[in-house]
Design an enzyme around this catalytic site. Structure first.
Site, mmCIF file in Angstrom:
data_model
loop_
_atom_site.group_PDB
_atom_site.id
_atom_site.type_symbol
_atom_site.label_atom_id
_atom_site.label_comp_id
_atom_site.label_asym_id
_atom_site.label_seq_id
_atom_site.Cartn_x
_atom_site.Cartn_y
_atom_site.Cartn_z
ATOM 1 N N CYS A 1 0.837 -1.215 0.000
ATOM 2 C CA CYS A 1 0.000 0.000 0.000
ATOM 3 C C CYS A 1 0.866 1.257 0.000
ATOM 4 O O CYS A 1 0.366 2.348 -0.221
ATOM 5 C CB CYS A 1 -0.912 0.028 1.216
ATOM 6 S SG CYS A 1 -2.027 -1.349 1.262
ATOM 7 N N CYS B 1 -1.011 8.758 7.005
ATOM 8 C CA CYS B 1 0.339 8.510 7.508
ATOM 9 C C CYS B 1 0.389 8.708 9.025
ATOM 10 O O CYS B 1 1.065 7.958 9.728
ATOM 11 C CB CYS B 1 1.353 9.439 6.845
ATOM 12 S SG CYS B 1 1.452 9.214 5.076
#
Lengths: 398, 131
Positions: free
Chosen positions: B33, B102
């Site tokens: 990913c 993130c």
């Protein structure tokens, strides 16, 4: 030192091009449709540019339709031909190497009741003409194959594909946005019916593009309105940008043969230096590629990190990494070539232009290995990907 | 695109590397990913005394990893556990919307590291939900 190695994103505007544009921002501001002298001068600028752009690709003036960019030319080409020929069939063929402006137009056409075949390339990014032949069905009306990939630099066998398309009376479009200005492009030699281009890819201004439409080809306009561009693309022309595109085309035609070899030598030096590094893979075709194009996948690190660290050193490059795009999806081009997803994240693309020098290549070769080393020190995969579990999860090597 | 703080932590990441004698290790993400974070902690008297990270990911992922290791040092496990992804992003002067995942990875890796520590201590608590 500043090194611009991102000519695939855009190219610097030539001063001569700016000079050609300036009068149409200032005193010659007329609308090309106006019949008094101010309008006539603007009209002459547009027609002069049409001749210059036609000259660059060996076309007739009447075969050039100005657009606002390459993406518009691609949309116009695929959708315009599909709608013009839909009574003959509703199947289109595109490749997985195409720009989003073609792929998303194909998806749009599917929603409009067309069917589409998306042809995969081989591991070098090449489309096999025989695969195109096999994909053709009785209902196929248009094929679109990119001329050269901006991501991996591979140059496609367009003239072979054109022969196949011609045999079956199928319209062939090519997106030449990445190739024009980098290699000679001749529409007669290629044998295409339509070709897209963008001015800012060959030292012209942003905001100007063009579609070559072979004489006799019928197309449905993308933008309806007035009678501009022969009624095929409505809207007041961006005269300064078009004048600039024309001048850039003229310069490109004159200078291209001289500069290609120099750019190729610099690129080969860069490739040779980068390929000495461990766990770096060259992407694209080794020979059939754009002269200034050097693309790689660097294992164990992610492309955006390389891009940012190189930028901090004044070296500007591109990456097909997911994290450099808002879509957060890995490059469909690299994936279609069989590059594993986790490796595709480490994409880095250097594209050279006329202004690059040997010193810049040496500087990049000095800085890049250190950046890779530094980023790998941060990565849990610095010792290798280890096992890959089902679903693609990598277990770092101990 | 990135704030000064993000660029500072990306270019000069703090607490980088493996910790062979870590008391707790948490991994989050998936390189397929595009991001994978590994967070190591050392704990003394219920406080995180040392933290290190390894990250495969973009500039934001590296900056988040660096920032979270700085934020948790000296905190009790409960205090560290309560650090939210928004707090990490905020400490970095904000993240672009498409990069907020993130900061999620950082917070998740931290929770896993604390869980791992507790498992090793025989306490085996369930991961608390994200604040």
């Amino acid at each position: 030192m500043e090194c611009y190695f991102d000519h695939v994103a855009t190219t610097p505007l030539r001063p001569e091009v700016l000079d050609a544009m300036m009068p149409y921002f200032r005193e010659e501001f007329g609308n090309p449709l106006s019949i008094y002298p101010l309008g006539t001068k603007a009209r002459e600028a547009v027609e002069n540019a049409r001749e210059q752009v036609a000259g660059l690709i060996n076309a007739k003036n009447t075969e050039i339709i100005f657009t606002s960019n390459g993406a518009e030319a691609n949309n116009f080409a695929l959708r315009g031909i599909a709608f013009a020929r839909q009574h003959e069939g509703k199947h289109i063929i595109v490749t997985r190497m195409e720009h989003h402006s073609i792929l998303n137009s194909a998806r749009f056409l599917e929603k409009m009741g067309f069917t589409a075949t998306y042809l995969p390339p081989d591991k070098y990014g090449l489309i096999d003409p025989e695969a195109v032949r096999k994909a053709i069905i009785d209902e196929t009306i248009v094929i679109s194959v990119i001329h050269a990939s901006p991501e991996v630099g591979t140059i496609e066998p367009i003239s072979e594909i054109a022969s196949i398309a011609r045999e079956r009376n199928i319209t062939l479009h090519t997106d030449a946005v990445a190739s024009i200005g980098n290699i000679p492009v001749d529409v007669k030699e290629l044998g295409v019916d339509l070709l897209s281009m963008s001015a800012h890819q060959f030292n012209g201004p942003k905001g100007a593009g063009a579609l070559y439409l072979r004489e006799g080809q019928r197309i449905i306009p993308l933008i309806f309105g007035g009678i501009q561009e022969g009624g095929r693309r409505a809207g007041t022309e961006n005269v300064p940008a078009i004048a600039g595109m024309g001048r850039a085309a003229e310069i490109s035609k004159a200078e291209l043969p001289m500069r290609v070899e120099n750019i190729r030598q610099l690129r080969d030096r860069l490739i040779k230096g980068i390929m000495k590094l461990e766990d770096v893979h060259f992407t694209g075709h080794p020979e059939r590629r754009l002269p200034g194009h050097a693309s790689f996948c660097v294992e164990y690190i992610e492309g955006e990190g390389m891009l940012l660290m190189l930028a901090a050193k004044g070296i500007y490059v591109a990456s097909g990494s997911a994290c450099t795009s808002k879509a957060l999806k890995s490059s469909p081009v690299l994936l279609s070539m069989g590059v594993p997803t986790h490796v595709a994240h480490g994409s880095v693309v250097f594209t050279l232009g006329a202004d690059n020098t040997e010193e810049q290549i040496e500087y990049a070769l000095e800085e890049f290995p250190q950046i890779i080393k530094r980023l790998r020190e941060l990565s849990p995969f610095s010792k290798g990907w280890g096992e890959i579990e089902e679903g693609g999860t990598c277990i770092p090597k101990k | 695109m990135y704030s000064k703080e993000v660029m500072d932590h990306f270019m000069n990441p703090r607490n980088v590397g493996e910790m062979p004698d870590a008391d707790g290790v948490g991994s989050e993400g998936n390189p397929v990913c595009g991001d994978m974070m590994k967070l190591f902690i050392k704990v003394k008297d219920n406080r995180i005394v040392e933290a290190k990270f390894q990250t495969f990911g973009c500039g934001a992922a590296i900056a988040v990893s660096s920032m979270i290791t700085e934020m948790i040092k000296g905190k009790t496990l409960e205090e560290a556990m309560s650090i939210s992804k928004e707090q990490v992003a905020s400490a970095l002067g904000g993240l672009p919307p498409q990069k907020m995942h993130c900061s999620n990875l950082g917070a998740d890796a931290l929770r896993k590291a604390i869980d791992d520590y507790r498992q090793k201590q025989g306490k085996g608590e369930e991961t608390s939900p994200l604040p």
